[in-house]
Every structure is written in C-alpha cells, then in structure tokens.
Design a protein around this motif. Structure first.
Motif, PDB file in Angstrom:
ATOM      1  N   MET A  83       0.854  -1.184   0.000  1.00  0.00           N
ATOM      2  CA  MET A  83       0.000   0.000   0.000  1.00  0.00           C
ATOM      3  C   MET A  83       0.895   1.241   0.000  1.00  0.00           C
ATOM      4  O   MET A  83       1.177   1.818   1.048  1.00  0.00           O
ATOM      5  CB  MET A  83      -0.927  -0.022   1.224  1.00  0.00           C
ATOM      6  N   LEU A  84       1.356   1.618  -1.186  1.00  0.00           N
ATOM      7  CA  LEU A  84       2.287   2.728  -1.328  1.00  0.00           C
ATOM      8  C   LEU A  84       1.711   3.800  -2.243  1.00  0.00           C
ATOM      9  O   LEU A  84       1.007   3.489  -3.206  1.00  0.00           O
ATOM     10  CB  LEU A  84       3.601   2.227  -1.943  1.00  0.00           C
ATOM     11  N   SER A  85       2.080   5.042  -1.968  1.00  0.00           N
ATOM     12  CA  SER A  85       1.728   6.118  -2.895  1.00  0.00           C
ATOM     13  C   SER A  85       2.558   5.916  -4.165  1.00  0.00           C
ATOM     14  O   SER A  85       3.547   5.187  -4.171  1.00  0.00           O
ATOM     15  CB  SER A  85       2.053   7.481  -2.282  1.00  0.00           C
ATOM     16  N   GLU A  86       2.167   6.562  -5.248  1.00  0.00           N
ATOM     17  CA  GLU A  86       2.887   6.406  -6.509  1.00  0.00           C
ATOM     18  C   GLU A  86       4.359   6.808  -6.363  1.00  0.00           C
ATOM     19  O   GLU A  86       5.248   6.127  -6.860  1.00  0.00           O
ATOM     20  CB  GLU A  86       2.222   7.223  -7.613  1.00  0.00           C
ATOM     21  N   GLU A  87       4.612   7.904  -5.644  1.00  0.00           N
ATOM     22  CA  GLU A  87       5.993   8.365  -5.448  1.00  0.00           C
ATOM     23  C   GLU A  87       6.798   7.335  -4.660  1.00  0.00           C
ATOM     24  O   GLU A  87       7.912   6.984  -5.033  1.00  0.00           O
ATOM     25  CB  GLU A  87       6.003   9.705  -4.719  1.00  0.00           C
ATOM     26  N   LYS A  88       6.228   6.847  -3.570  1.00  0.00           N
ATOM     27  CA  LYS A  88       6.938   5.858  -2.760  1.00  0.00           C
ATOM     28  C   LYS A  88       7.083   4.537  -3.511  1.00  0.00           C
ATOM     29  O   LYS A  88       8.062   3.826  -3.336  1.00  0.00           O
ATOM     30  CB  LYS A  88       6.229   5.651  -1.429  1.00  0.00           C
ATOM     31  N   GLU A  89       6.116   4.222  -4.368  1.00  0.00           N
ATOM     32  CA  GLU A  89       6.218   2.999  -5.164  1.00  0.00           C
ATOM     33  C   GLU A  89       7.433   3.071  -6.091  1.00  0.00           C
ATOM     34  O   GLU A  89       8.157   2.094  -6.236  1.00  0.00           O
ATOM     35  CB  GLU A  89       4.944   2.786  -5.982  1.00  0.00           C
ATOM     36  N   GLN A  90       7.671   4.228  -6.700  1.00  0.00           N
ATOM     37  CA  GLN A  90       8.829   4.383  -7.583  1.00  0.00           C
ATOM     38  C   GLN A  90      10.138   4.220  -6.802  1.00  0.00           C
ATOM     39  O   GLN A  90      11.078   3.585  -7.270  1.00  0.00           O
ATOM     40  CB  GLN A  90       8.787   5.737  -8.304  1.00  0.00           C
TER      41      GLN A  90
END
Length: 113
Positions: A83-90
């Motif tokens: 469950m990550l934000s798009e920025e943290k996913e990158q």
C-alpha cells in the motif's frame, strides 16, 4: 467451440527470492519468508493464516517496514499487496531492483568459486 484467453493481471515483474521477514498485524508479530516480490506485492510463507484485507506491515531487508494488505491466503502463507503512494512505489521499485542486483551478484560469486 468457445475460446478463452488468460491475461497476466500483474503490473510489476515478480522476482523469486528467499528472504526472512517479520510481519506485523496489529499487536502481533510473525516470522516468515518472502518467496517472491515485486513493486506491487509479495508472496510470504508463514505458519499462520491472516484474514483477507488484513492491514499489515512487512519488514523487507535494506528497505524497512512496508504497509501492505492481505489479498489472499496461500497454502503455506499469504499474498500481499503493498500500500504505497505512486511516489513511494517508484522509490520502492529502485530499492527492490538493488536487492535483486545484490542477490544476483552473490549468486554469481558463489557459482564462480
């Protein structure tokens, strides 16, 4: 005759690993082993079954605690979605790529010796 097609619904490449981990669910902590991982989730071998949609955190070496949700139970563990934000996913994708590169380097060193 009816034909069907199966599509791969995964958004991220899944990498086979074997890495010890700790999973926290509420006040409980469980030992497990990450069997495969991608930027979107992981398969985790555990001695316990957790309910679908349980909110957990997964400790990943060199990364830290990652929030996740149980998406299904496996025969010997659970499949989770991070469950990550798009920025943290990158950022996480880059970290996972580093872990894989390190793992491959260790395997190549062992094979060469």
């Amino acid at each position: 005759m009816e034909t069907t097609s199966t599509t791969n619904r995964r958004q991220h490449k899944r990498i086979l690993v074997s890495s010890p981990t700790k999973v926290q669910s509420g006040d409980n902590e469980y030992s497990g082993r990450i069997l495969n991982i991608s930027a979107g989730g992981a398969g985790i071998q555990m001695d316990v079954q957790l309910h679908d949609n349980s909110q957990i955190t997964v400790n990943i070496d060199d990364v830290g605690m990652i929030p996740a949700k149980v998406v299904r139970n496996l025969q010997d563990g659970v499949a989770v979605k991070f469950m990550l934000s798009e920025e943290k996913e990158q950022q996480f994708i880059r970290m996972v790529e580093g872990i894989v590169a390190k793992s491959r380097g260790s395997a190549e060193e062992k094979a060469a010796s």
